[in-house]
Design an enzyme around this catalytic site. Structure first.
Site, short mmCIF file in Angstrom:
data_model
loop_
_atom_site.label_atom_id
_atom_site.label_comp_id
_atom_site.label_asym_id
_atom_site.label_seq_id
_atom_site.Cartn_x
_atom_site.Cartn_y
_atom_site.Cartn_z
CG HIS A 197 30.99 -1.64 13.54
ND1 HIS A 197 30.15 -1.42 14.60
CD2 HIS A 197 31.44 -2.91 13.69
CE1 HIS A 197 30.10 -2.48 15.37
NE2 HIS A 197 30.88 -3.41 14.84
CG ASN A 243 25.40 13.75 -9.17
OD1 ASN A 243 26.48 13.66 -8.60
ND2 ASN A 243 24.89 14.90 -9.57
CE LYS A 299 28.16 16.36 -7.98
NZ LYS A 299 28.03 16.21 -6.54
CB SER A 321 -13.43 5.02 -4.76
OG SER A 321 -14.51 4.21 -5.20
CD GLU A 348 21.71 10.75 -4.91
OE1 GLU A 348 21.79 11.70 -4.13
OE2 GLU A 348 21.99 10.84 -6.12
CB SER A 366 26.51 18.39 -11.69
OG SER A 366 26.48 19.76 -11.33
N1 ARG Z 1 -16.11 1.59 -3.61
C1 ARG Z 1 -16.31 0.70 -2.53
C2 ARG Z 1 -14.96 0.27 -1.95
O1 ARG Z 1 -14.00 0.41 -2.60
C3 ARG Z 1 -17.04 -0.52 -2.97
C4 ARG Z 1 -17.76 -1.22 -1.88
C5 ARG Z 1 -18.87 -0.41 -1.42
N2 ARG Z 1 -19.69 -1.09 -0.49
C6 ARG Z 1 -20.56 -0.44 0.31
N3 ARG Z 1 -21.22 -1.17 1.13
N4 ARG Z 1 -20.69 0.85 0.26
O2 ARG Z 1 -14.87 -0.17 -0.83
#
Ligand code: ARG
Length: 466
Positions: A162, A291, A289, A29, A296, A283
Site C-alpha cells: 500500500h 527531473n 531540479k 499502405s 515519466e 528545469s
Molecule cells: N497491402 C496489403 C496488406 O497489407 C497486401 C495484401 C493485399 N491483398 C489483397 N487481397 N488486397 O494487407
C-alpha cells in the site's frame, strides 16, 4: 471527379479507369509498409528459387528475377527508389520496378502466389526479427539488474505494501523482483517466436495452388521451422502480431511500474536514488531540479503500447475468414509498438545501470515506520510460544507505546516492553534491527542477503542460456 485516371498496371484488365484520389489515399499502405522491403525481397527470392527448382519458371527467368530483386534492394537501401502511392503497397512497388528492370520475366514471379500469403510471410519475418531484438534488449536489462542486485544484495531498504512501510528488504531483493518480471517477459518472447515460426508462403490467395510448389523448401530458405498447415488460416492469422503486441503491453506494464518507482525514489522526500546527469533533465526556471523525464516518458508510452494492442484486437475481432483489407491496418500498431518498446527498454537499461543508490537514505528509511514489528511478533511466537494472533496484539501495543514515546521499537527500554508483556527478555533486541530482520528471512525466495545471492547465481546461469 470525372477526370480520366490511368487504370492500375497490376490489374488493369477489368478496370477502364484508375482510382479516385481519395480511394488511392485510403487504399495505399506504402507510406508505412515500405518498412517490409527487405522481407518482401527475401520472400520473393525464396519463392522464385523454388519456382525454378520445381521447373515452374525457367532458370533464366529466375536469374533475371534474382538479379533484379537484388538491384532493387540496393536502390531502396541507398535511397534511390521512387515509392509510389499509385502502386498501393510495397509488394506492387517492388514488382512494378522489377518489370521496369527486367521486362516480361518479372511477370512470372507472382506465379503460385498472392499478395495475401506474400504480406503474411513478410510481416511474420519482420515480427520475428523484432522479437529477436526484443529478447536481446530484455537480456540487457536483466543483466543490468543482476549487476545492481549483486552490488546491493545486503543493502537494506523499506519494503512496502500500500506504499506504506511494511518490512525491511534488501535493494538487491527488490531488483531481483524485476529480474523475475523481465525474465517472464523474455520467456513470452521466446514462446511467441516458437509459435510464429511457420511459413505461410504457398497458401496463395487462400486455397493453396495447383502448381507443384515445395513449401518445405521456401519455409527452410526463409528460416522458418516448417510451413503452416492450413492455407485459409495462413492468410487470415494475425495472432503472431497480437502476441507481440500483448507481450509488449505486459512488458510495458512492468517498465511502467518500475518507472513509477524511480519517479518516487528520486524525489527529495524519498531520496533513495539519484539519477545520473545522462538520464535526467533540468528545469528551465528552477535551478535545483533534476527531473526523471525518461522514467515519466516510459510510464506514459505504456499508454500507446496498450492502445496499439486494443487497436489490432478490435480490427481483427469481426473479420470473417480469410483475408480482408482491414488486415492492412495491422502494421502501424506493430511498427509503433516495436519502436516504442525498443526505446523504453534502452532508456530503462541506461537509467538502472547509471543511477546512484543512496545506501544511507535507504537504511534510515528501512528502520522508520516500525518496519520490524513483524519480527517482534515472530519473536514472541518463537521465544514465548505465543499464538501468532496474540503476538500481533502484543506487538500492536508495543508500536503504540513507541509512537507515544516518539521512538523506534528498538529504542524502547526493556522495562517498557515488559510492561506490555512480562516474559519479554533482552534477546528480543536481536530481532529489532533492520539488518537482523532481513538476515532472518532465509526462506526460499526470501530477502536474506544469502538467499538473494543464491537467486542471482541462478539467474546468471539461466541468462547465459536464455
Ligand atoms: N497491402 C496489403 C496488406 O497489407 C497486401 C495484401 C493485399 N491483398 C489483397 N487481397 N488486397 O494487407
Amino acid at each position: 471527379m470525372s477526370e480520366k485516371k490511368t487504370s492500375n498496371q497490376m490489374w488493369g484488365g477489368r478496370f477502364a479507369s484508375g482510382p479516385d484520389a481519395v480511394m488511392e489515399a485510403i487504399n495505399a499502405s506504402i507510406g508505412f509498409d515500405r518498412k517490409l522491403y527487405a522481407q518482401d525481397i527475401k520472400g520473393s527470392l525464396a519463392h522464385s528459387a523454388m519456382l525454378a527448382e520445381k521447373g515452374i519458371i525457367s532458370a533464366e527467368d529466375q536469374s533475371k528475377i534474382a538479379h533484379g530483386l537484388n538491384t532493387i534492394l540496393g536502390e531502396i537501401e541507398s535511397g534511390d527508389f521512387a515509392f509510389s502511392a499509385r502502386l498501393e503497397d510495397i509488394h506492387m512497388n517492388i514488382e512494378a520496378r522489377l518489370a521496369e528492370l527486367i521486362g516480361p520475366a518479372a511477370g512470372r514471379l507472382h506465379t503460385a502466389r498472392s499478395r495475401n500469403d506474400q504480406v503474411a510471410v513478410d510481416f511474420r519475418l519482420w515480427v520475428k526479427e523484432e522479437l529477436t531484438r526484443t529478447a536481446e534488449a530484455l537480456k540487457g536489462l536483466i543483466a543490468a539488474f543482476l549487476a545492481r542486485a549483486e552490488e546491493h544484495a545486503a543493502t537494506v531498504m523499506p519494503g512496502f505494501t500500500h506504499l506504506q512501510t511494511a518490512q525491511p528488504v534488501t535493494f538487491g531483493h527488490h531488483c531481483m523482483a524485476y529480474v523475475e518480471m523481465f525474465g517472464r517477459d523474455l520467456s513470452r518472447v521466446r514462446d511467441a517466436i516458437e509459435r510464429l515460426d511457420e511459413s505461410p508462403l504457398g497458401a496463395a490467395a487462400l486455397a493453396g495452388t495447383g502448381f507443384a510448389i515445395d513449401r518445405q523448401m521456401t519455409a527452410a530458405a526463409l528460416g522458418f521451422r516448417e510451413p503452416t498447415r492450413n492455407s485459409i488460416d495462413s492468410v487470415s492469422d494475425r495472432d503472431f502480431a497480437l502476441e507481440f503486441l500483448s507481450l509488449a503491453a505486459i512488458c510495458g506494464a512492468h517498465l511502467s511500474r518500475l518507472a513509477e518507482e524511480i519517479v518516487i525514489w528520486s524525489t527529495p522526500q524519498f531520496g533513495f536514488v539519484r539519477l545520473s546527469d545522462a538520464f535526467s533533465t533540468g528545469s528551465s526556471i528552477m535551478p535545483q531540479k533534476k527531473n526523471p523525464d525518461a522514467a515519466e516518458l516510459i510510464r506514459a508510452k505504456t499508454g500507446r503500447v496498450n492502445g496499439n494492442l486494443v487497436a489490432l484486437l478490435t480490427v481483427m475481432k469481426g473479420l470473417p475468414l480469410a483475408y480482408s483489407k482491414d488486415m492492412q491496418e495491422d502494421k502501424e500498431a506493430v511498427f509503433d509498438t516495436a519502436e516504442t518498446l525498443d526505446l523504453m527498454l534502452a532508456a530503462m537499461t541506461g537509467m538502472v545501470s547509471d543511477m546512484h543508490i543512496d545506501k544511507a537514505a535507504l537504511k534510515k528509511a528501512a528502520g522508520a515506520g516500525y518496519s520490524t514489528a513483524t519480527d517482534l511478533a515472530d519473536w514472541l511466537v518463537r521465544a514465548l510460544g505465543m499464538p501468532f494472533r496474540e503476538a500481533h496484539h502484543v506487538t500492536g501495543r508495543a508500536v503504540a507505546l513507541a509512537e507515544e514515546k516518539k521512538c523506534g521499537l528498538e529504542k524502547l527500554a526493556l522495562e517498557d516492553l515488559r510492561s506490555i508483556h512480562p516474559e519479554i527478555t533482552e534477546d528480543v533486541y536481536s530481532v529489532l534491527s533492520v539488518t537482523n530482520s532481513v538476515k532472518s528471512r532465509t526462506s526460499f525466495g526470501g530477502t536474506a542477503p544469502a538467499e538473494v545471492r543464491r537467486q542471482i547465481r541462478y539467474w546468471k546461469k539461466r541468462l547465459a542460456k536464455a
